[in-house]
Design an enzyme around this catalytic site. Structure first.
Site, PDB file in Angstrom:
ATOM      1  N   GLU A   2       5.345  17.050  12.035  1.00 24.97           N
ATOM      2  CA  GLU A   2       4.524  15.981  12.611  1.00 24.97           C
ATOM      3  C   GLU A   2       5.165  15.548  13.931  1.00 24.97           C
ATOM      4  O   GLU A   2       5.973  14.603  13.973  1.00 24.97           O
ATOM      5  CB  GLU A   2       4.518  14.792  11.623  1.00 24.97           C
ATOM      6  CG  GLU A   2       3.625  13.638  12.013  1.00 24.97           C
ATOM      7  CD  GLU A   2       4.105  12.286  11.466  1.00 24.97           C
ATOM      8  OE1 GLU A   2       5.287  12.141  11.114  1.00 24.97           O
ATOM      9  OE2 GLU A   2       3.278  11.361  11.434  1.00 24.97           O
ATOM     10  N   HIS A  28       7.018   9.664   6.975  1.00 23.86           N
ATOM     11  CA  HIS A  28       5.968   9.613   8.002  1.00 23.86           C
ATOM     12  C   HIS A  28       6.455   8.760   9.167  1.00 23.86           C
ATOM     13  O   HIS A  28       7.248   7.829   8.978  1.00 23.86           O
ATOM     14  CB  HIS A  28       4.679   9.027   7.403  1.00 23.86           C
ATOM     15  CG  HIS A  28       3.528   9.085   8.347  1.00 23.86           C
ATOM     16  ND1 HIS A  28       3.230   8.057   9.207  1.00 23.86           N
ATOM     17  CD2 HIS A  28       2.627  10.067   8.593  1.00 23.86           C
ATOM     18  CE1 HIS A  28       2.184   8.408   9.933  1.00 23.86           C
ATOM     19  NE2 HIS A  28       1.793   9.616   9.582  1.00 23.86           N
TER      20      HIS A  28
HETATM   21  P1  PGA Z   1      -3.497  11.670  13.686  1.00 25.85           P
HETATM   22  O1  PGA Z   1      -2.323  11.185  12.720  1.00 25.85           O
HETATM   23  O2  PGA Z   1      -4.197  12.817  12.980  1.00 25.85           O
HETATM   24  O3  PGA Z   1      -4.386  10.480  13.853  1.00 25.85           O
HETATM   25  O4  PGA Z   1      -2.855  12.124  14.952  1.00 25.85           O
HETATM   26  C1  PGA Z   1      -1.396  12.108  12.240  1.00 25.85           C
HETATM   27  C2  PGA Z   1      -0.194  11.421  11.668  1.00 25.85           C
HETATM   28  O5  PGA Z   1      -0.067  10.184  11.724  1.00 25.85           O
HETATM   29  O6  PGA Z   1       0.675  12.108  11.138  1.00 25.85           O
END
Ligand code: PGA
Length: 249
Positions: A165, A85
């Site tokens: 992501e 992540h």
């Molecule tokens: P968010 O976070 O939905 O708040 O944009 C997504 C992430 O951290 O992968």
């Protein structure tokens, strides 16, 4: 099946806050064909696990050794671990560390949710740079040669979920530029083609995760290429998270 992952990140500092949110999650109606996963911070796993109804519990990371090793997480009833992540990468996880974590997690029998995605600087360089960056992260994070014989026969591939992501688009809902379902689907298709050709993984699920909310979830989830979403901020409100689950059902 669509996988919808709630990543509570570090938003909730007190265990009581996490337990209160979990109370809201007990009421969730998870549509058939959908798997919902809630990922609290390590210290809250035990308290949250006790309270979740149809939602399974995941971890936001693993420790290679110590209190929150994959084996220990499994003992706590954790089914999934998010690896790579952007928060973990920002805290110092390199591709090499992430790869070791992927191997240890798969060997412990947990499912891996592996995040890849480009930062703003690469995004600004355009399509070719984005593709190279994302596929490069995948190439260096995935195990091929170093797994225990038990899982090296290819069975690990069924425990792998990749999340695209795009780091530049995180937490931008309503406040900045975010990704479009079309662009997300294009990169996800590319990831799938790469997994199929490079790792003989023709049917690995690939999810999308950045600024997904109740308002845009259906647009992402109606794309056949997108097998689910990783939801950060919008997962902190059980009612909003229910709408995202409904969009997946
Ligand atoms: P968010 O976070 O939905 O708040 O944009 C997504 C992430 O951290 O992968």
């Amino acid at each position: 099946m669509k996988l919808i992952i709630a990543n509570w990140k570090k938003y909730l500092s007190a265990e009581a806050e996490a337990a209160a949110l979990a109370e809201g999650y007990v009421q969730l109606a998870v549509p058939s064909g959908v798997q919902a996963v809630a990922c609290p911070r390590f210290e809250h796993l035990a308290a949250v696990k006790e309270k979740l109804g149809d939602v399974v519990v995941g971890a936001q990371d693993i420790m290679l050794e110590g209190e929150f090793s994959p084996e220990a997480l499994k003992g706590l009833g954790v089914h999934y671990a998010i690896l790579g992540h952007s928060d973990s990468r920002a805290a110092g996880d390199t591709d090499t560390i992430i790869r070791s974590k992927v191997i240890k997690t798969l060997e412990a029998g947990l499912k891996v949710i592996l995040c890849v995605g480009e930062p703003a600087k690469i995004h600004a360089e355009g399509e070719e740079a984005i593709e190279q960056f994302v596929l490069g992260e995948l190439e260096s994070s995935l195990p091929v040669d170093d797994l225990d014989a038990e899982v090296a026969d290819g069975s690990w591939t069924k425990d792998l979920y990749v999340v695209y992501e795009p780091v530049w688009a995180i937490s931008k809902a309503g406040v900045g530029e975010s990704d479009t379902p079309e662009d997300a689907a294009r990169i996800i298709t590319l990831i799938k083609e790469f997994l199929a050709s490079r790792f003989s993984m023709p049917s690995s699920p690939v999810l999308y995760g950045a600024s997904v909310t109740a308002l845009n979830a259906a647009a992402f989830l109606s794309r056949p290429e997108i097998d689910g979403t990783l939801v950060g901020h919008a997962s902190l409100d059980a009612e909003e998270f229910q709408k995202i689950l409904d969009a997946a059902g």
